[in-house]
Design a protein around this motif. Structure first.
Motif, short mmCIF file in Angstrom:
data_model
loop_
_atom_site.label_atom_id
_atom_site.label_comp_id
_atom_site.label_asym_id
_atom_site.label_seq_id
_atom_site.Cartn_x
_atom_site.Cartn_y
_atom_site.Cartn_z
N MET A 1 0.86 -1.18 0.00
CA MET A 1 0.00 0.00 0.00
C MET A 1 0.89 1.23 0.00
N LEU A 2 0.84 1.98 -1.07
CA LEU A 2 1.64 3.19 -1.16
C LEU A 2 1.00 4.34 -0.41
N GLY A 3 -0.32 4.32 -0.35
CA GLY A 3 -1.08 5.34 0.35
C GLY A 3 -2.56 5.04 0.19
N PRO A 4 -3.42 5.85 0.75
CA PRO A 4 -4.86 5.62 0.60
C PRO A 4 -5.26 5.49 -0.87
N ASN A 5 -5.96 4.42 -1.19
CA ASN A 5 -6.45 4.14 -2.55
C ASN A 5 -5.34 3.94 -3.57
N LYS A 6 -4.13 3.62 -3.12
CA LYS A 6 -3.01 3.47 -4.06
C LYS A 6 -2.15 2.27 -3.66
N THR A 7 -2.02 1.31 -4.58
CA THR A 7 -1.18 0.15 -4.34
C THR A 7 -0.01 0.15 -5.31
N GLY A 8 1.02 -0.59 -5.00
CA GLY A 8 2.18 -0.69 -5.87
C GLY A 8 3.29 -1.44 -5.16
N PHE A 9 4.48 -1.37 -5.72
CA PHE A 9 5.63 -2.07 -5.17
C PHE A 9 6.67 -1.07 -4.70
N ILE A 10 7.33 -1.39 -3.59
CA ILE A 10 8.43 -0.59 -3.07
C ILE A 10 9.55 -1.53 -2.66
N GLU A 11 10.75 -1.04 -2.66
CA GLU A 11 11.90 -1.81 -2.19
C GLU A 11 12.13 -1.51 -0.73
N LYS A 12 12.36 -2.54 0.06
CA LYS A 12 12.69 -2.39 1.47
C LYS A 12 13.87 -3.29 1.77
N GLU A 13 14.68 -2.88 2.74
CA GLU A 13 15.79 -3.72 3.15
C GLU A 13 15.27 -4.95 3.87
N ASP A 14 16.02 -6.06 3.77
CA ASP A 14 15.65 -7.25 4.52
C ASP A 14 15.72 -6.94 6.01
N PRO A 15 14.74 -7.40 6.77
CA PRO A 15 14.78 -7.16 8.21
C PRO A 15 15.88 -8.00 8.87
N LYS A 16 16.33 -7.56 10.01
CA LYS A 16 17.29 -8.34 10.79
C LYS A 16 16.56 -9.50 11.45
N VAL A 17 17.15 -10.67 11.41
CA VAL A 17 16.53 -11.87 11.98
C VAL A 17 16.92 -11.98 13.45
N GLY A 18 15.90 -12.01 14.31
CA GLY A 18 16.11 -12.20 15.74
C GLY A 18 16.29 -13.68 16.05
N SER A 19 16.59 -13.99 17.27
CA SER A 19 16.89 -15.38 17.65
C SER A 19 15.72 -16.33 17.44
N ARG A 20 14.48 -15.84 17.46
CA ARG A 20 13.30 -16.70 17.29
C ARG A 20 12.54 -16.39 16.00
N ASP A 21 13.20 -15.72 15.04
CA ASP A 21 12.56 -15.30 13.80
C ASP A 21 12.96 -16.17 12.62
N ALA A 22 12.19 -16.05 11.55
CA ALA A 22 12.53 -16.65 10.26
C ALA A 22 12.32 -15.59 9.20
N LEU A 23 13.25 -15.48 8.28
CA LEU A 23 13.12 -14.60 7.13
C LEU A 23 12.67 -15.46 5.96
N VAL A 24 11.53 -15.10 5.37
CA VAL A 24 10.94 -15.90 4.30
C VAL A 24 10.82 -15.04 3.05
N ARG A 25 11.34 -15.54 1.92
CA ARG A 25 11.21 -14.84 0.64
C ARG A 25 9.88 -15.27 0.03
N PRO A 26 8.94 -14.33 -0.15
CA PRO A 26 7.63 -14.71 -0.67
C PRO A 26 7.70 -15.19 -2.12
N LEU A 27 6.93 -16.23 -2.41
CA LEU A 27 6.79 -16.71 -3.78
C LEU A 27 5.44 -16.30 -4.35
N ALA A 28 4.42 -16.28 -3.50
CA ALA A 28 3.08 -15.85 -3.90
C ALA A 28 2.39 -15.24 -2.69
N VAL A 29 1.72 -14.12 -2.91
CA VAL A 29 0.99 -13.43 -1.85
C VAL A 29 -0.38 -13.07 -2.40
#
Length: 80
Positions: free
Chosen positions: A1-29
């Motif tokens: 969601m880019l803003g109200p009534n607006k969708t699209g794609f943005i680049e974000k940095e990968d989050p840091k993985v905590g000791s109980r976390d998993a980083l998952v690369r989405p294949l389909a959403v």
């Protein structure tokens, strides 16, 4: 969601993985009705650059040190 009534794609940095976390690369959403309400009906109030989609499948990229029941694949998946 880019803003109200607006969708699209943005680049974000990968989050840091905590000791109980998993980083998952989405294949389909898939959007669900709560995503539609968030974007087009202001369900959560005005938002910008919000990642939507909690109905997804993906490949585990990295896990934290305390995660024992899932691990990244041993071989690289083509295209990832």
């Amino acid at each position: 969601m880019l803003g109200p009534n607006k969708t699209g794609f943005i680049e974000k940095e990968d989050p840091k993985v905590g000791s109980r976390d998993a980083l998952v690369r989405p294949l389909a959403v898939a959007p669900c009705t709560s995503d539609i309400h968030t974007v087009f009906e202001d369900a959560l109030g005005p938002r910008e650059n919000m990642i939507l989609g909690h109905e997804a499948c993906g490949v585990i990229v990295e896990v934290g040190e305390d995660v024992k029941d899932c691990q990244p694949p041993l071989t690289k998946v083509s295209g990832l």
